[in-house]
Design an enzyme around this catalytic site. Structure first.
Site, PDB file in Angstrom:
ATOM      1  N   GLU A  29       0.836  -1.197   0.000  1.00 14.78           N
ATOM      2  CA  GLU A  29       0.000   0.000   0.000  1.00 14.78           C
ATOM      3  C   GLU A  29       0.877   1.256   0.000  1.00 14.78           C
ATOM      4  OE1 GLU A  29      -3.628   1.941   2.696  1.00 14.78           O
ATOM      5  OE2 GLU A  29      -2.497   0.229   3.479  1.00 14.78           O
ATOM      6  N   CYS A  47      -6.052  -2.644   2.041  1.00 15.25           N
ATOM      7  CA  CYS A  47      -6.061  -2.644   3.504  1.00 15.25           C
ATOM      8  C   CYS A  47      -7.482  -2.838   4.042  1.00 15.25           C
ATOM      9  CB  CYS A  47      -5.386  -1.381   4.016  1.00 15.25           C
ATOM     10  SG  CYS A  47      -4.732  -1.531   5.707  1.00 15.25           S
ATOM     11  N   LYS A  57      -8.757   3.726  -3.254  1.00 18.58           N
ATOM     12  CA  LYS A  57      -9.349   3.277  -1.994  1.00 18.58           C
ATOM     13  C   LYS A  57     -10.672   3.991  -1.749  1.00 18.58           C
ATOM     14  CE  LYS A  57      -7.730   2.168   2.690  1.00 18.58           C
ATOM     15  NZ  LYS A  57      -6.585   2.303   3.625  1.00 18.58           N
TER      16      LYS A  57
END
Length: 320
Positions: free
Chosen positions: A46, A171, A137
């Protein structure tokens, strides 16, 4: 190796924070190392480019921000990248030279409107050198919301390759059941889960996803220490109470039945290498296919808005 097999590499490392040239150099070096060991898919953590700013508050408290925090955020903004742009061109050249697929976590600058917003993104680069897609994200976690904007459904990306379909989430997006379902519904075979979560519970998450989605899961995290940061950043007051190791890692590779192909790596940088047999994905769906025979569309349905969200439309634009 058959066309249903592919050798993959999962990277566990960290660049010098706020230094995209360091990150780009590390991507090149580690990709070359992986390609030399015949990897055809290389996955980075990430926001590897230009790093995950663990521990930093950016001078923010409820109701106030500091000038020093604004300057630090500007430093982060300046070390982020345009997509497409100079850095994606360089990544494309590297992927084409080595004949690999690259999956790279990057901080992306908004190119279309204010240029004042950053996004936590996954970039997919093909062995032809092309940018095949990206994912932003959907919901930055906790204090990340001060740094990054929210992605939309237009980047719930899954790409085709000769050995299977690749896609994933970043995540804690992976705790969003409906987001996972949107990825599963695109027939994902290799699910990438770049993360900043080094807790033991993360291993339960990726093993569950593998078992639920009947797919391989490649989870890549940074191993970060203060020694890997520029001196002024390592000595920043926000990090004074933190230990030397800021992220212990935990990168791993899991098969479609939830078993480890490569055990979690902790306490060091490294490359996890494995040959994936995609026929096991097909075999695993014999008794459970989450968006096939084990779904109940007569009872449950998911509606995904995959339209790109635009804050401004010109009157001359064609209305959809």
């Amino acid at each position: 190796m058959s066309n249903r097999e592919v050798k993959v590499a999962v990277v566990q490392a960290a660049p010098a924070l706020f230094d995209k040239s360091s990150a780009m150099d590390a991507i090149e070096s580690l990709t070359r190392k992986a390609a030399a060991q015949e990897a055809k898919l290389v996955v980075f953590p990430e926001v590897f480019l230009p790093g995950y700013p663990r521990g930093f508050g950016f001078g923010a408290r409820v109701g106030s921000r500091t000038e020093e925090g604004r300057r630090l955020w500007q430093r982060y903004w300046e070390s982020s990248i345009d997509v497409p742009g100079e850095e994606t061109d360089r990544l494309g050249e590297l992927a084409k030279e080595l004949g690999v697929y690259l999956v790279v976590g990057a901080v992306e600058r908004d190119r279309e409107f204010s240029r004042g917003t950053l996004y936590n993104s996954i970039l997919y680069i093909g062995p032809d050198g092309e940018l095949l897609g990206k994912h932003r994200k959907l919901v930055p976690t906790g204090s990340e919301r001060l740094l990054w904007g929210q992605g939309d459904g237009s980047t719930l990306t899954v790409i085709d390759t000769p050995f299977g379909r690749i896609g994933g989430l970043i995540c804690w997006e992976n705790y969003m059941p409906l987001a996972r379902a949107a990825i599963y519904a695109q027939g994902v075979d290799i699910y990438v889960a770049p993360t900043a979560d080094a807790r033991d519970s993360w291993q339960s998450t990726i093993r569950h996803i593998a078992c639920e989605g009947r797919c391989y899961v490649l989870s890549s995290n940074q191993y970060a220490t203060k020694a890997s940061y520029p001196d002024d950043i390592a000595r920043h007051e926000d990090l004074l109470k933190d230990g030397e190791v800021l992220s212990r890692g935990g990168s791993a590779i899991v098969d479609p039945l939830g078993d480890y192909v490569a055990e979690p790596l902790y306490g060091q940088e490294g490359l996890l290498l494995a040959t994936l047999d995609l026929s096991k994905v097909v075999q695993s769906r014999f008794d459970f296919d989450v968006v096939g025979h084990y779904s109940r569309p007569d009872v449950f349905q998911l509606i995904v808005n995959d339209a790109k969200q635009e804050i401004v439309r010109k009157a001359s634009d064609k209305l959809s």
